[in-house]
Enzyme design. Structure first.
Site: not given
Ligand code: LMR
Length: 401
Positions: A130, A211, A246
């Site tokens: 991420w 996470d 979520k």
């Molecule tokens: C995502 O990965 O799209 C979500 O977790 C929102 C974010 O804050 O990035």
């Protein structure tokens, strides 16, 4: 004074989502941000949340500050959900838990804590991860590197390469791992692989930071927390960030938690104190409303059951969308890029589309994905499926012209 301030290039996820809102096209499709939308393309208010919120409004009273560590009932409910009510570490009082501003808040509080007490440690994240993981840890002063994870050729996991890399890290390195529904790839470790990995984390004296932003969106509430239960089982000290954005559809309420598995109740009390001090230094104390909703749902048997049932049906809807987009794309997408729609889990599929192709999808067809090729399959529905499949087929057909 401010002449030297750089322009902010924007965030790869949140800015894209804001740009989507400004797009005036009627048939635009937002598969960028990780948000679950229902069959009508609406953000759901879960029935249990609606009922809990109604009860809380009827009880409306004064709004004092929460304690720095957060709402006690919420913190307890977080522990019970994440670790299991009868987790030996929980029964022993060896887990320190604070309420945080979503999962990102948990990562930031954890990062500040680690920087203070393990200043020489470096952080290792999956390749890819991420986007905000790197950002949060770098901003907290860490050097962030990657370990092998995703295998583009197969759409699966490079497990052996991952183990080898992690087995070579210096002691006390922070290893960031996704408990389930890996963001952005949708590729997870199976239980046997987790056991093997955790043995290495323990042997090498590494510091896992798990996470868990999607508990309940993979194999189920309990099964998705397998890695966390195994860390407790193998007695490995670890950080666990969790989020209710979520699985409660409470994105804007910023409900999360940070838990640290410690060696003893005495250590846990001191860790909790220092996490609390990190909260104070960042934002003093967390907000009340969302935490009260989550605590009410998780601790009221009928609401809890309703929440679990609705979460299960959300999960099933995602599986249905995965199957349908897979079928719509068959014949137009190379077979090697097709199976992943069915095999990858959670809200995302890593489509294998290149950044340039994603740009064409967005600019020409109004279909928004993250430039890494990540698609939020949880935002597909009967209306936008065909538009999306047609657009992808067209983009890929030009690529092979
Ligand atoms: C995502 O990965 O799209 C979500 O977790 C929102 C974010 O804050 O990035």
């Amino acid at each position: 004074m401010f002449e030297h301030i750089d322009a902010y290039p924007g965030d790869p996820i949140l800015t894209l989502n804001e740009n989507f809102a400004k797009d005036l096209r009627d048939n635009k499709v937002n598969l960028s941000i990780g948000i679950y939308y229902d069959d009508e393309g609406r953000l759901p208010v879960m029935q249990a949340v609606r009922e809990a919120e109604g009860q809380l409004l009827a009880e409306l009273g004064p709004k004092p500050y929460l304690p720095m560590a957060g709402f006690a009932q919420y913190r307890d409910a977080v522990q019970s959900l994440v670790f299991g009510d009868d987790s030996p570490a929980r029964v022993d009082g060896r887990i320190a838990t604070v309420q945080t501003l979503g999962g990102s808040g948990a990562l930031k509080i954890g990062a500040d804590f680690i920087k203070r007490y393990f200043p020489d440690s470096q952080v290792w994240v999956s390749d890819p991860t991420w986007e905000n993981h790197r950002f949060i840890f770098e901003r907290a002063g860490f050097t962030v590197s990657t370990y092998p994870y995703y295998d583009e050729a197969s759409g699966g996991l490079k497990f052996e390469a991952m183990l080898t890399a992690i087995d070579a890290l210096p002691a006390r390195s922070v290893v960031l791992l996704h408990a389930c529904c890996h963001n952005p790839t949708g590729v997870d470790l199976n239980d046997a692989q987790w056991v093997q990995l955790i043995e290495i984390l323990k042997k090498r004296d590494l510091l896992p930071f798990i996470d868990m932003a999607y508990q309940g969106f993979g194999a189920g509430i309990e099964a998705d927390a397998f890695a966390i239960r195994e860390l407790v089982h193998q007695n490995v000290p670890a950080f666990v960030a969790n989020s209710f954005s979520k699985n409660f559809s409470l994105y804007g309420e910023r409900c999360g938690g940070l838990s640290v598995i410690c060696e003893s109740p005495d250590v846990a009390a001191r860790v909790l104190g220092q996490l609390t001090s990190a909260v104070r230094a960042n934002y003093s104390n967390p907000p009340t409303h969302g935490a009260k909703i989550v605590a009410r749902v998780l601790t009221t048997p009928e609401l809890r059951q309703s929440w679990e049932d609705e979460l299960t049906s959300m999960c099933r809807r995602i599986m249905r969308m995965r199957a349908e987009i897979h079928d719509c794309l068959r014949g137009n997408v190379p077979d090697t890029m097709l199976a992943r729609y069915l095999e990858q889990r959670g809200m995302f599929t890593y489509t294998g589309l290149l950044a340039g192709q994603v740009d064409v999808l967005r600019e020409r067809h109004g279909v928004y994905l993250i430039r890494s090729g990540r698609m939020c399959v949880a935002a597909l529905n009967e209306r936008n499926l065909a538009i999306t499949a047609r657009a992808i087929a067209e983009v890929l057909s030009h690529a092979t012209d």
